[in-house]
Design a protein around this motif. Structure first.
Motif, mmCIF file in Angstrom:
data_model
loop_
_atom_site.group_PDB
_atom_site.id
_atom_site.type_symbol
_atom_site.label_atom_id
_atom_site.label_comp_id
_atom_site.label_asym_id
_atom_site.label_seq_id
_atom_site.Cartn_x
_atom_site.Cartn_y
_atom_site.Cartn_z
ATOM 1 N N ILE A 1 27.455 20.366 107.216
ATOM 2 C CA ILE A 1 27.378 19.940 105.998
ATOM 3 C C ILE A 1 28.027 21.199 104.827
ATOM 4 O O ILE A 1 28.345 20.041 103.730
ATOM 5 C CB ILE A 1 25.922 19.862 105.573
ATOM 6 N N LEU B 1 33.103 13.109 109.634
ATOM 7 C CA LEU B 1 31.250 13.349 109.561
ATOM 8 C C LEU B 1 31.911 13.753 111.402
ATOM 9 O O LEU B 1 31.516 14.103 111.896
ATOM 10 C CB LEU B 1 30.690 11.988 109.662
ATOM 11 N N ARG C 1 22.967 13.800 108.973
ATOM 12 C CA ARG C 1 22.472 14.891 109.934
ATOM 13 C C ARG C 1 22.122 14.685 111.450
ATOM 14 O O ARG C 1 22.343 15.308 112.383
ATOM 15 C CB ARG C 1 20.927 15.244 108.833
ATOM 16 N N GLN D 1 24.173 13.263 103.135
ATOM 17 C CA GLN D 1 23.988 14.282 104.824
ATOM 18 C C GLN D 1 22.520 13.377 104.998
ATOM 19 O O GLN D 1 22.086 13.037 106.430
ATOM 20 C CB GLN D 1 23.148 15.624 105.119
ATOM 21 N N ASN E 1 23.893 22.826 109.200
ATOM 22 C CA ASN E 1 24.119 23.583 107.799
ATOM 23 C C ASN E 1 25.202 23.556 107.878
ATOM 24 O O ASN E 1 25.809 23.446 107.025
ATOM 25 C CB ASN E 1 23.358 24.064 107.566
ATOM 26 N N MET F 1 28.983 18.019 102.891
ATOM 27 C CA MET F 1 28.245 16.405 103.083
ATOM 28 C C MET F 1 27.113 16.280 102.273
ATOM 29 O O MET F 1 25.827 15.802 102.744
ATOM 30 C CB MET F 1 28.456 16.441 104.705
ATOM 31 N N ASP F 2 26.658 16.657 101.261
ATOM 32 C CA ASP F 2 24.850 17.759 101.286
ATOM 33 C C ASP F 2 24.813 16.337 100.446
ATOM 34 O O ASP F 2 23.586 15.747 101.221
ATOM 35 C CB ASP F 2 25.415 19.158 99.795
#
Lengths: 242, 256
Positions: A119, A143, A94, A128, A116, A124-125
């Motif tokens: 993600i 990423l 993140r 993150q 968001n 990628m939750d």
């Protein structure tokens, strides 16, 4: 509309010509692959198109903006995912995304919104909050691409995006790239035939710094008289050496 | 300005999350502070040697700590240049000034934090050993150490830009050795005189230590504080200018 145009683009390093007078046009929304063996000049071409390397001669335009006379304007409409996963290792997923969004001077609201979105787009939750250096190769590549996309660029450069990934990670990344097709112009370099075949709308075959042929898979098969991209590639490569 | 803050914030997070930074930037100077205090306790009073007495030692250790911030600056810059991270940054709207300020500002902040921790430890030692440390001296030393902090960070920027990840730490270790020996951290060059003193006076490190030590005892005389301060400020400005120039030239070469 033409998103990328190269006119007689050349890069010479002392005695070696890495890219030799290439001409190409890429339509907006197209996924265009530069296919070639190692040392063919794919990365050098991408570096020139993304203003990371000045051409020795020739010109290049991204969305009508000159890579030579207006690199700042070009940089504002492109995103790049380099061959090595260029992520900040000690930052979380993140934080890496937030960092890139802030580099593009988005306000706080837009930073959160774009982070968001990325993600969600790359699922990628679960990672993150993980530091980038602890991620697997596949997640690092995701990423890296998400960081390139955070600024909502018109053109995305992917330099060997699946290099060194295992087959599952590669397939997963292909699916992520497929999601972007049509929404953004993508130039992808690869030496994996299957990757070019699976993902690209058109393919340019690069041999010794030159573009030997450009076309869809069907067109390349027709030109070479062979079936399948690998056979077509080998035939075109051998012809161009003669 | 937003880009500088974003890049500086990334650099400070990278450094604070790197265990080596604690060992080099905090651990090592603190260990030296404690060891030298023990050494001082072992020196008989009749020797008349007070270089390791806490009011003298704290300033020297603060400068010693700054040399490690130089090392870490060099490692950070060289590390970014070694990988593809800077290539990604070069393809973004980042300008040379964003990089330079983004690297230097967090390192100066780290250096300031390091100073505060060193002096907090020194204050505790002073309470234990019964040697008084003036709060005013600590405050003026904090201000006095800023130019030398900028100078060492600029050194780090130069070495990190010119040399790669492997050779930059080696070059920095030469400066660390020069800075600590010829800066008068471990001995008093003024009491030795001769060629050694002349050599010390040719390098900026001697003036860094002298300025911080003088401010610690609130001695702001021309010879002990003003002149060293002028020399260190000029060196800091010169080194920052060179660091900026070298980084711009290297960036231009990378993009050629």
């Amino acid at each position: 509309m033409i998103a990328i145009e190269a006119r007689n683009l050349t890069k010479k390093y002392k005695m070696k010509t890495a890219v030799d007078c290439i001409n190409l046009k890429v339509e907006s929304g197209e996924l265009f692959a530069l296919l070639g063996v190692n040392g063919a000049g794919k990365t050098t071409t991408i570096r020139m198109l993304s203003c990371l390397s000045a051409p020795s001669s020739g010109e290049a335009f991204i969305c009508g903006k000159s890579c030579i006379s207006d690199p700042a304007a070009v940089k504002s409409v492109i995103g790049i995912s380099p061959q090595d996963t260029a992520v900040a290792g000690n930052l979380t997923v993140r934080e890496n995304l937030e960092f890139m969004a802030k580099i593009h001077e988005f306000n706080k609201e837009k930073v959160n919104q774009r982070v968001n979105e990325m993600i969600t787009l790359f699922n990628m939750d679960d990672v993150q909050g993980s530091r980038a250096k602890t991620l697997s190769g596949g997640w690092k590549r995701k990423l890296s691409i998400a960081m390139a996309l955070i600024s909502d660029p018109d053109v995305l450069f992917l330099d060997e995006p699946t290099l060194g990934l295992d087959v599952l990670a590669r397939r997963e990344l292909w699916n992520a790239i497929k999601l972007l097709k049509g929404k953004i112009t993508i130039i992808l370099t690869t030496h994996y035939m299957e990757e070019a075949e699976q993902l690209s709308d058109r393919i340019a075959i690069m041999i010794n710094g030159k573009i030997a042929e450009i076309g869809t898979l069907e067109e390349l098969e027709k030109i070479s008289g062979k079936t399948g991209l690998e056979n077509a590639f080998v035939e075109i490569a051998e012809r161009s050496k003669k | 300005m937003n880009r500088i803050i974003a890049f500086a914030s990334r650099n400070i997070k990278e450094m604070l999350r790197e265990p080596l930074s604690y060992i080099f930037c905090l651990g090592f100077p603190l260990v030296m502070l404690i060891i030298m205090t023990f050494v001082n306790e072992s020196i008989p009073p009749e020797a008349g040697m007070n270089n390791f007495r806490i009011d003298n030692l704290s300033g020297g250790i603060a400068i010693f700590g700054q040399t490690f911030v130089m090392l870490f600056t060099a490692i950070t810059v060289a590390g970014d240049r070694n990988g593809a991270f800077l290539a990604r940054m070069y393809a973004s709207p980042m300008r040379a000034i964003d990089f330079i300020a983004g690297y230097m500002l967090p390192m100066i902040v780290i250096s300031s934090i390091q100073f505060l921790i060193t002096y907090a430890a020194s204050f505790i030692i002073s309470l234990i050993t019964g040697i008084e440390l003036a709060i005013g001296g600590i405050a003026s030393s904090f201000i006095a150490m800023l130019p030398s902090s900028i100078m060492f960070v600029a050194f780090g920027m130069i070495f990190g830009t010119i040399f790669n990840e492997k050779s930059a730490p080696g070059i920095c270790s030469i400066i660390i050795s020069l800075g600590s020996f010829l800066g008068g951290i471990w001995f008093d060059p003024d009491s030795m005189g001769g060629f050694l003193l002349k050599l010390c006076k040719c390098l900026p490190f001697y003036y860094c230590t002298k300025m911080v030590r003088s401010s610690m005892v609130l001695d702001f005389g021309f010879e002990k504080f003003i002149l060293p301060m002028i020399i260190v400020v000029l060196c800091a400005a010169l080194m920052s200018g060179i660091a900026s120039l070298v980084f711009r030239m290297k960036m231009k070469a990378d993009l050629a």
